[in-house]
Enzyme design. Structure first.
Site, PDB file in Angstrom:
ATOM      1  N   LYS A  38      38.069   5.886 -57.120  1.00 15.92           N
ATOM      2  CA  LYS A  38      37.692   4.517 -56.756  1.00 15.92           C
ATOM      3  C   LYS A  38      36.190   4.455 -57.053  1.00 15.92           C
ATOM      4  O   LYS A  38      35.364   4.585 -56.144  1.00 15.92           O
ATOM      5  CB  LYS A  38      37.987   4.238 -55.281  1.00 15.92           C
ATOM      6  CG  LYS A  38      37.541   2.847 -54.801  1.00 15.92           C
ATOM      7  CD  LYS A  38      38.387   1.712 -55.317  1.00 15.92           C
ATOM      8  CE  LYS A  38      37.917   0.378 -54.733  1.00 15.92           C
ATOM      9  NZ  LYS A  38      38.720  -0.776 -55.111  1.00 15.92           N
ATOM     10  N   VAL A 114      38.181  -2.984 -59.053  1.00 13.99           N
ATOM     11  CA  VAL A 114      37.705  -3.708 -57.870  1.00 13.99           C
ATOM     12  C   VAL A 114      38.264  -5.112 -57.958  1.00 13.99           C
ATOM     13  O   VAL A 114      38.013  -5.813 -58.950  1.00 13.99           O
ATOM     14  CB  VAL A 114      36.168  -3.786 -57.856  1.00 13.99           C
ATOM     15  CG1 VAL A 114      35.687  -4.535 -56.630  1.00 13.99           C
ATOM     16  CG2 VAL A 114      35.551  -2.411 -57.928  1.00 13.99           C
TER      17      VAL A 114
END
Ligand code: ATP
Ligand code: DSD
Ligand code: MG
Length: 215
Positions: A38, A114
């Site tokens: 991430k 995102v």
């Protein structure tokens, strides 16, 4: 042969982390070497933790956020804005290089984006630019099935087509407990716009999908 998979979605809360964590579990069960990243995370709780990072660390038995994330910002907002609140800015080339480095020693690297495809990472560099900067990455699309998902899906597919990409997998995801009824209408509307080699998976509410990487 190392491969990279970029997971994007029709929106924030579409289920990208849900799918990425499921994919990690599937791959580990198949004894494949995998890392889920991430790289940019926005939104920290009072303990300074990001929910996505914690979920992905847990799925792959890691502890250190720095192993899977390069930029953490406190504000739950677009990275360009969350970074500005802290007087910072994402450096796109550094981000792309970091993703390449982190994918060099595993078979499969899952890279969660995102929000949706057009989220600004910097004021003039979007998630779509990030995908373009990684031409060798497959793209997975997670669709939050709900009223409005048809428009979001077709917009996302159109933008991916503009940058010369098509998703290799699409997940029609019931992210909310009333979303199951929206899977079928969303899938029916999107079908004519999908390429024949795109793998489709429906995910009902509460279901952790098995992901078979060999087809
Ligand atoms: N199929 C599902 N069944 C049950 N809960 C789900 C499902 N998909 C997603 N969720 C839940 O919905 C919320 C949003 O999902 P998730 O965090 O995966 O979205 P996201 O696309 O990763 O969001 P972000 O843009 O913040 O990264 C989470 O609480 C997640 O646990
Ligand atoms: C705060 C959210 N959960 C998410 C950022 C979403 C930005 C959405 C911007 C927008 O489309 O308006 N953070 C993250 O994916 O790390
Ligand atoms: Mg997420």
């Amino acid at each position: 042969m190392a491969s990279k998979i970029f997971i994007t979605g029709t929106d924030t809360d579409a289920g990208k982390t849900w799918v990425t964590a499921s994919a990690v579990r599937s791959l580990l069960q198949q004894n494949r070497s995998v890392r889920a990243l991430k790289p940019v995370a926005c939104g920290l709780d009072t303990d300074g933790r990001n929910e996505d990072i914690e979920t992905l660390l847990h799925a792959q038995g890691l502890q250190n956020p720095d192993d899977i994330c390069l930029y953490q910002f406190a504000k739950p907002a677009a990275p360009s804005q969350a970074a500005a609140e802290e007087g910072g800015q994402v450096a796109p080339q550094q981000l792309v290089h970091w993703c390449e480095e982190k994918s060099s020693d595993v078979e499969i690297t899952l890279i969660e984006g995102v929000g949706g495809l057009m989220v600004p990472i910097t004021d003039n560099w979007l998630v779509s630019d990030w995908i373009q900067a990684m031409p060798d990455a497959e793209v997975w699309l997670v669709i939050a099935c709900k009223l409005g998902a048809i428009n979001q899906t077709l917009l996302t597919l159109d933008k991916l087509k503009q940058i010369g990409r098509t998703p290799s997998r699409i997940f029609f995801n019931a992210a909310g407990n009333t979303s199951d009824t929206w899977i079928k209408p969303t899938l029916e509307a999107a079908q004519p716009f999908l390429t024949t080699n795109c793998i489709i998976q429906e995910i009902s509410y509460g279901q952790h999908p098995e992901i078979d990487f060999d087809n």
